[in-house]
Design an enzyme around this catalytic site. Structure first.
Site, PDB file in Angstrom:
ATOM      1  N   LEU A  95      23.123 -50.388 -10.525  1.00 53.99           N
ATOM      2  CA  LEU A  95      22.313 -49.872 -11.642  1.00 53.99           C
ATOM      3  C   LEU A  95      22.403 -48.357 -11.725  1.00 53.99           C
ATOM      4  O   LEU A  95      22.262 -47.770 -12.792  1.00 53.99           O
ATOM      5  CB  LEU A  95      20.845 -50.261 -11.471  1.00 53.99           C
ATOM      6  CG  LEU A  95      20.486 -51.745 -11.575  1.00 53.99           C
ATOM      7  CD1 LEU A  95      19.020 -51.961 -11.236  1.00 53.99           C
ATOM      8  CD2 LEU A  95      20.790 -52.272 -12.966  1.00 53.99           C
ATOM      9  N   ARG A  97      23.468 -44.520  -9.179  1.00 56.27           N
ATOM     10  CA  ARG A  97      23.956 -43.923  -7.953  1.00 56.27           C
ATOM     11  C   ARG A  97      23.390 -42.512  -7.864  1.00 56.27           C
ATOM     12  O   ARG A  97      23.335 -41.806  -8.868  1.00 56.27           O
ATOM     13  CB  ARG A  97      25.478 -43.833  -8.025  1.00 56.27           C
ATOM     14  CG  ARG A  97      26.203 -44.290  -6.809  1.00 56.27           C
ATOM     15  CD  ARG A  97      27.693 -44.313  -7.092  1.00 56.27           C
ATOM     16  NE  ARG A  97      28.200 -45.664  -7.088  1.00 56.27           N
ATOM     17  CZ  ARG A  97      28.497 -46.355  -5.993  1.00 56.27           C
ATOM     18  NH1 ARG A  97      28.328 -45.819  -4.805  1.00 56.27           N
ATOM     19  NH2 ARG A  97      28.960 -47.591  -6.069  1.00 56.27           N
ATOM     20  N   GLY A  98      22.936 -42.119  -6.709  1.00 57.49           N
ATOM     21  CA  GLY A  98      22.404 -40.764  -6.560  1.00 57.49           C
ATOM     22  C   GLY A  98      23.109 -40.073  -5.417  1.00 57.49           C
ATOM     23  O   GLY A  98      24.071 -40.603  -4.858  1.00 57.49           O
ATOM     24  N   GLY A 101      22.484 -42.300  -2.132  1.00 53.35           N
ATOM     25  CA  GLY A 101      22.596 -43.753  -2.070  1.00 53.35           C
ATOM     26  C   GLY A 101      22.770 -44.343  -3.441  1.00 53.35           C
ATOM     27  O   GLY A 101      23.153 -43.658  -4.390  1.00 53.35           O
ATOM     28  N   LYS A 102      22.494 -45.634  -3.541  1.00 46.80           N
ATOM     29  CA  LYS A 102      22.705 -46.322  -4.817  1.00 46.80           C
ATOM     30  C   LYS A 102      21.576 -47.317  -5.042  1.00 46.80           C
ATOM     31  O   LYS A 102      20.832 -47.644  -4.123  1.00 46.80           O
ATOM     32  CB  LYS A 102      24.067 -47.024  -4.791  1.00 46.80           C
ATOM     33  CG  LYS A 102      24.193 -47.954  -3.616  1.00 46.80           C
ATOM     34  CD  LYS A 102      25.633 -48.297  -3.286  1.00 46.80           C
ATOM     35  CE  LYS A 102      25.653 -48.948  -1.912  1.00 46.80           C
ATOM     36  NZ  LYS A 102      26.889 -49.424  -1.428  1.00 46.80           N
ATOM     37  N   ASP A 211       9.279 -34.343  -9.292  1.00 50.68           N
ATOM     38  CA  ASP A 211      10.629 -34.660  -9.762  1.00 50.68           C
ATOM     39  C   ASP A 211      10.598 -35.360 -11.106  1.00 50.68           C
ATOM     40  O   ASP A 211      11.378 -36.274 -11.349  1.00 50.68           O
ATOM     41  CB  ASP A 211      11.335 -35.531  -8.719  1.00 50.68           C
ATOM     42  CG  ASP A 211      12.842 -35.507  -8.888  1.00 50.68           C
ATOM     43  OD1 ASP A 211      13.362 -34.522  -9.455  1.00 50.68           O
ATOM     44  OD2 ASP A 211      13.498 -36.480  -8.484  1.00 50.68           O
ATOM     45  N   LYS A 213      11.661 -36.041 -14.421  1.00 47.72           N
ATOM     46  CA  LYS A 213      12.863 -35.742 -15.214  1.00 47.72           C
ATOM     47  C   LYS A 213      13.285 -37.041 -15.885  1.00 47.72           C
ATOM     48  O   LYS A 213      12.843 -38.130 -15.478  1.00 47.72           O
ATOM     49  CB  LYS A 213      13.968 -35.165 -14.323  1.00 47.72           C
ATOM     50  CG  LYS A 213      14.390 -36.093 -13.218  1.00 47.72           C
ATOM     51  CD  LYS A 213      15.400 -35.435 -12.317  1.00 47.72           C
ATOM     52  CE  LYS A 213      15.727 -36.360 -11.152  1.00 47.72           C
ATOM     53  NZ  LYS A 213      16.535 -35.750 -10.127  1.00 47.72           N
ATOM     54  N   ASN A 216      14.165 -40.456 -14.163  1.00 46.50           N
ATOM     55  CA  ASN A 216      13.146 -41.145 -13.355  1.00 46.50           C
ATOM     56  C   ASN A 216      12.128 -41.889 -14.209  1.00 46.50           C
ATOM     57  O   ASN A 216      11.196 -42.494 -13.686  1.00 46.50           O
ATOM     58  CB  ASN A 216      12.415 -40.144 -12.451  1.00 46.50           C
ATOM     59  CG  ASN A 216      13.319 -39.656 -11.335  1.00 46.50           C
ATOM     60  OD1 ASN A 216      14.367 -40.253 -11.091  1.00 46.50           O
ATOM     61  ND2 ASN A 216      12.931 -38.582 -10.676  1.00 46.50           N
ATOM     62  N   ASP A 229      11.543 -43.332  -8.264  1.00 43.15           N
ATOM     63  CA  ASP A 229      12.162 -42.342  -7.393  1.00 43.15           C
ATOM     64  C   ASP A 229      11.178 -41.323  -6.850  1.00 43.15           C
ATOM     65  O   ASP A 229      10.936 -40.273  -7.447  1.00 43.15           O
ATOM     66  CB  ASP A 229      13.320 -41.624  -8.091  1.00 43.15           C
ATOM     67  CG  ASP A 229      14.367 -41.235  -7.044  1.00 43.15           C
ATOM     68  OD1 ASP A 229      13.942 -40.946  -5.913  1.00 43.15           O
ATOM     69  OD2 ASP A 229      15.557 -41.253  -7.346  1.00 43.15           O
ATOM     70  N   THR A 247      15.419 -30.904 -10.041  1.00 39.64           N
ATOM     71  CA  THR A 247      16.490 -30.661 -10.991  1.00 39.64           C
ATOM     72  C   THR A 247      16.175 -29.386 -11.753  1.00 39.64           C
ATOM     73  O   THR A 247      15.073 -29.229 -12.252  1.00 39.64           O
ATOM     74  CB  THR A 247      16.534 -31.843 -11.982  1.00 39.64           C
ATOM     75  OG1 THR A 247      16.649 -33.021 -11.219  1.00 39.64           O
ATOM     76  CG2 THR A 247      17.685 -31.719 -12.935  1.00 39.64           C
TER      77      THR A 247
HETATM   78  N1  ADE Z   1      13.462 -49.861 -10.172  1.00 41.76           N
HETATM   79  C1  ADE Z   1      13.465 -48.817  -9.350  1.00 41.76           C
HETATM   80  N2  ADE Z   1      14.521 -48.041  -9.519  1.00 41.76           N
HETATM   81  C2  ADE Z   1      15.219 -48.629 -10.505  1.00 41.76           C
HETATM   82  C3  ADE Z   1      16.401 -48.313 -11.149  1.00 41.76           C
HETATM   83  N3  ADE Z   1      17.084 -47.228 -10.833  1.00 41.76           N
HETATM   84  N4  ADE Z   1      16.826 -49.131 -12.099  1.00 41.76           N
HETATM   85  C4  ADE Z   1      16.125 -50.215 -12.431  1.00 41.76           C
HETATM   86  N5  ADE Z   1      15.014 -50.572 -11.880  1.00 41.76           N
HETATM   87  C5  ADE Z   1      14.559 -49.779 -10.919  1.00 41.76           C
END
Ligand code: ADE
Length: 405
Positions: A95, A97-98, A101-102, A211, A213, A216, A229, A247
Site C-alpha cells: 500500500l 513505502r516509507g 519500512g512498508k 507529523d 501532512k 497521513n 502514522d 516534513t
Molecule cells: N492503515 C494504516 N496505515 C495505512 C496505510 N498506509 N494504508 C491503508 N491503511 C492504513
C-alpha cells in the site's frame, strides 16, 4: 494504561538529530523528503462535489458501485488460541513505502478480514527510530478515537516488527484532492473539523502529533478521516520538546529553528494542510532551503477567492510566533467563526456527511492506492522463528483487548 515513563525514556534519545547547517544555522537533518502525490495544477474553478453556498453535498457515486466492508474482529477473538504471528496473514499487495519500512494490505487467513500491516526491518532502525517505533505502538495502544487509526496487533519476528492496523480502504485524502485540483471551503471544513477532533484528543492525552501532512490523512470506507502514522508523535512531559523531525513544507517556524515547541506545532500544520486543500498546494514551496526561508520569514499570500473567515483563520493558524498562534488557548481553533456551522457533537459521533465517498468495488484490490505501490511484487521474508526476540523490542507485542479470547 499508556506507559508514560517508558515512552518518555525512550524518546530522550531522539535528541540525536539536532544537526545544524553551518551557514544557515538551520537544522540540516530534517528527514528524508517524502513521497508526494503529483497533483493536477490548481484551477480557479471551484471544486464540483460541494455547493459552497449551502454546504450541501452534491450527489455521490451510486451505491451499486460500493462494497460495504463489515469487519467482524470478534471472529478472531473467539477463534484465537495461540499468539498471533506473521503466518496468520497473507500479504495481498504493497500500500505504501516509507523511509523505514512498508505497509502491506494483508488478509487474516481464518477470518478473511483485511488489515494494513506496517512492517519495519529491525536492522534498518537505528536506536532512536526503534524508540520512536515503541512510542508509536504505545500511542496507538492507548488512543481510541473515531478518526485515529486502530491498532489490532503488534508482533515481531527475529528481523522485523509488525503492526496490524485498521485498513483505510479509501486511501489518501490527498489522492482525492489531486483528482479535484482543490477543495471548496465546506469540503475543507469537513476534513479540518475531523482532524481538529483527532488532534484535540491526542493533545488531551499529552501527545503532540508533529507529523500532520497529506499522506497521513487517510479515508475509511465511508469517507471519514483516519489519521495514521505515529512514527513522529511524542509524549510531552507537560513541557516542550525540541527534536527536529517531520516534513519541511508542513513544519512550523519554531520546529525549523530547533526551538522548544509544544502542541501548537500541530495547529500550524493544520493551517498549512487547509491552505493546501483550498488552493491545491502548500503556501511555502520550492527547494528545501527556499521553503524553509519562506516559512521563517515570508508573509502568506491569501488568494482572492478565500472568504473573510478562511483568510482570518489561516492568518491566525499560520502566525510565526507560536505564543500568539490560534490554538495556543484551549478550544480556540474549533471556536473560530470559520467553523461556526459545525455541530461538533455530531461530528465526533461520525454523523457528519463526508463530501467524498471513496469508490470501493473490491476492498482487496486497493483501488484507492497508487499503482506505483500496489503493482509491486511482494518479496517474502523468512518465516517466523519463535523465541528469538531482540531485547530492545521485548515489550513490542500487543493484542487489542477486544480481540483477546
Ligand atoms: N492503515 C494504516 N496505515 C495505512 C496505510 N498506509 N494504508 C491503508 N491503511 C492504513
Amino acid at each position: 494504561m499508556f506507559d508514560f515513563e517508558k515512552a518518555v525514556l525512550g524518546l530522550d534519545n531522539l535528541q540525536l538529530d539536532n544537526d545544524y547547517d553551518e551557514k544557515t544555522q538551520l537544522p540540516s537533518a530534517l528527514g528524508n523528503s517524502v513521497r508526494r502525490l503529483i497533483k493536477t495544477p490548481s484551477s480557479s474553478n471551484p471544486p464540483s462535489q460541494y455547493n459552497s453556498d449551502t454546504d450541501e453535498p452534491a450527489p455521490r457515486p451510486s451505491k451499486q458501485q460500493q462494497t460495504v466492508v463489515t469487519i467482524d474482529h470478534n471472529y478472531i477473538a473467539s477463534n484465537q488460541r495461540k499468539a498471533i504471528g506473521k503466518s496468520d496473514f497473507t500479504s495481498l499487495c504493497v500500500l505504501g513505502r516509507g523511509a523505514f519500512g512498508k505497509v502491506h494490505l494483508v488478509r487474516h487467513d481464518k477470518s478473511k478480514q483485511l488489515y494494513a500491516m506496517k512492517i519495519l526491518k529491525k536492522a534498518s532502525l537505528i536506536v532512536h527510530q526503534a524508540n520512536q517505533l515503541k512510542t508509536e505502538r504505545q500511542i496507538l495502544e492507548e488512543v481510541r478515537h473515531p478518526f485515529i487509526v486502530k491498532l489490532y496487533y503488534a508482533f515481531q519476528t527475529p528481523d522485523e516488527l509488525h503492526m496490524v492496523l485498521e485498513y483505510a480502504v479509501g486511501g489518501e485524502l490527498f489522492r482525492h484532492l489531486s483528482h479535484e485540483g482543490m477543495f471548496s471551503e465546506p469540503m475543507a471544513r469537513f476534513y479540518a473539523a475531523e482532524l481538529i477532533l483527532a488532534l484535540e484528543h491526542l493533545h488531551s492525552l499529552g501527545i503532540v502529533y508533529r507529523d500532520l501532512k497529506p499522506e497521513n490523512c487517510l479515508l475509511d470506507a465511508q469517507g471519514h478521516i483516519i489519521l495514521t502514522d505515529f512514527g513522529l508523535s511524542k509524549v510531552s512531559m507537560e513541557g516542550k520538546t525540541n527534536t527536529i523531525c517531520g516534513t519541511v513544507e508542513y513544519m512550523s517556524p519554531e520546529v525549523l529553528m530547533g526551538l522548544e515547541y509544544d502542541y501548537v506545532v500541530d495547529w500550524w500544520s493544520l493551517g498549512i494542510l487547509m491552505y493546501d486543500m483550498l488552493t491545491g498546494s502548500p503556501p511555502f514551496t520550492g527547494s528545501r532551503k527556499k521553503t524553509m526561508d519562506a516559512i521563517l520569514s515570508k508573509k502568506i499570500h491569501m488568494p482572492y477567492y478565500f472568504t473573510a473567515d478562511a483568510k482570518d483563520l489561516l492568518s491566525k493558524l499560520l502566525r510565526k510566533n507560536p505564543n500568539v498562534r490560534l490554538g495556543a488557548k484551549k478550544n480556540a481553533v474549533r471556536r473560530h467563526p470559520f467553523f461556526s456551522k459545525v455541530n461538533w457533537k455530531e461530528m465526533e459521533e461520525r454523523k457528519g456527511i463526508p463530501p467524498i465517498l471513496p469508490v470501493v468495488t473490491d476492498p482487496a484490490a486497493a483501488e484507492n492506492f497508487d499503482s506505483q505501490f500496489t503493482n509491486q511484487v511482494i518479496v517474502g521474508s523468512p518465516p517466523d522463528e519463535e523465541g528469538k526476540v531482540h531485547h530492545h523490542f521485548r515489550d513490542f507485542s500487543f493484542v487489542e483487548s477486544s480481540l483477546i479470547a
